[in-house]
Design a protein around this motif. Structure first.
Motif, PDB file in Angstrom:
ATOM      1  N   ALA A 105       7.632   9.915  -0.417  1.00 42.43           N
ATOM      2  CA  ALA A 105       6.844   8.950  -1.362  1.00 42.43           C
ATOM      3  C   ALA A 105       5.967   7.960  -0.358  1.00 42.43           C
ATOM      4  N   VAL A 106       6.629   7.563   0.687  1.00 41.94           N
ATOM      5  CA  VAL A 106       5.784   6.677   1.433  1.00 41.94           C
ATOM      6  C   VAL A 106       4.559   7.466   2.007  1.00 41.94           C
ATOM      7  N   VAL A 107       4.493   8.573   2.445  1.00 48.41           N
ATOM      8  CA  VAL A 107       3.606   9.579   2.698  1.00 48.41           C
ATOM      9  C   VAL A 107       2.622   9.669   1.709  1.00 48.41           C
ATOM     10  N   ALA A 108       3.180  10.134   0.419  1.00 46.54           N
ATOM     11  CA  ALA A 108       2.501  10.342  -0.764  1.00 46.54           C
ATOM     12  C   ALA A 108       1.418   8.874  -1.134  1.00 46.54           C
ATOM     13  N   ALA A 109       2.171   7.950  -0.966  1.00 48.95           N
ATOM     14  CA  ALA A 109       1.171   6.780  -1.229  1.00 48.95           C
ATOM     15  C   ALA A 109       0.148   6.449  -0.449  1.00 48.95           C
ATOM     16  N   ARG A 110       0.368   6.947   0.835  1.00 51.56           N
ATOM     17  CA  ARG A 110      -0.943   6.451   1.889  1.00 51.56           C
ATOM     18  C   ARG A 110      -2.014   7.543   1.682  1.00 51.56           C
ATOM     19  N   LEU A 111      -1.877   8.711   0.935  1.00 55.81           N
ATOM     20  CA  LEU A 111      -2.797   9.667   0.821  1.00 55.81           C
ATOM     21  C   LEU A 111      -3.942   9.061  -0.219  1.00 55.81           C
ATOM     22  N   PRO A 112      -5.286   9.432   0.151  1.00 55.30           N
ATOM     23  CA  PRO A 112      -6.137   9.119  -0.682  1.00 55.30           C
ATOM     24  C   PRO A 112      -6.102   9.502  -2.110  1.00 55.30           C
ATOM     25  N   PRO A 113      -6.573   8.761  -3.245  1.00 56.30           N
ATOM     26  CA  PRO A 113      -6.554   9.601  -4.305  1.00 56.30           C
ATOM     27  C   PRO A 113      -7.433  10.977  -4.610  1.00 56.30           C
ATOM     28  N   ASP A 114      -7.245  11.626  -5.458  1.00 57.78           N
ATOM     29  CA  ASP A 114      -8.246  12.649  -5.723  1.00 57.78           C
ATOM     30  C   ASP A 114      -9.447  12.394  -6.200  1.00 57.78           C
TER      31      ASP A 114
END
Length: 114
Positions: A105-114
Motif C-alpha cells: 500500500a505504501v508503494v502504491a500510494a507513491r505511484l503517480p496517478p493514471d
C-alpha cells in the motif's frame, strides 16, 4: 500495530514481534485479503483460489484450515480487541478498522496517478 510485508520476504509482525504463519495457503489468503480490505470475498471464490485443482469439498477444507491458521497466528488486535478477519458462513474480509501497515500500500500510494 500489525505490519505486513508482501514485497520480498513474506513477513508479519505485531508491535515489532514476528508472527509465524507457516502455511503457504494461509500466507496467500492473508495477502489476498489485506490487499483488498473492506471487500467481502465469497468463501467459494477464496477456496477456488487456494486450491484450484481440488474438489469443492477439498478446496473448502483448505480454506477452513487457512482461516484457522491466520486467526491463530494473528489473534486479536491488542489495542481494541477486534478480530483481524471478519467472516460469516458466506464471506470473509480483512477488517479495515484495525490499525495495520502494508508495504504494498505504501508503494502504491507513491505511484503517480493514471
Amino acid at each position: 500495530m500489525l505490519e505486513i510485508r508482501l514485497l520480498g520476504q513474506f513477513d508479519v509482525r505485531r508491535n515489532g514481534e514476528s508472527l509465524a504463519i507457516p502455511s503457504r495457503p494461509a500466507q496467500s489468503l492473508l495477502a489476498y485479503l489485506v490487499l483488498n480490505p473492506c471487500v467481502n470475498h465469497r468463501r467459494e471464490q477464496l477456496a477456488g483460489l487456494l486450491a484450484p485443482d481440488s474438489s469443492e469439498a477439498s478446496a473448502r477444507a483448505v480454506l477452513r484450515h487457512a482461516l484457522w491458521r491466520v486467526r491463530k497466528s494473528l489473534g486479536r488486535d491488542p489495542a481494541g480487541g477486534a478480530d483481524y478477519l471478519i467472516s460469516d458462513e458466506i464471506s470473509v474480509c480483512f477488517n479495515p478498522s484495525v490499525p495495520f501497515w502494508l508495504d504494498a500500500a505504501v508503494v502504491a500510494a507513491r505511484l503517480p496517478p493514471d
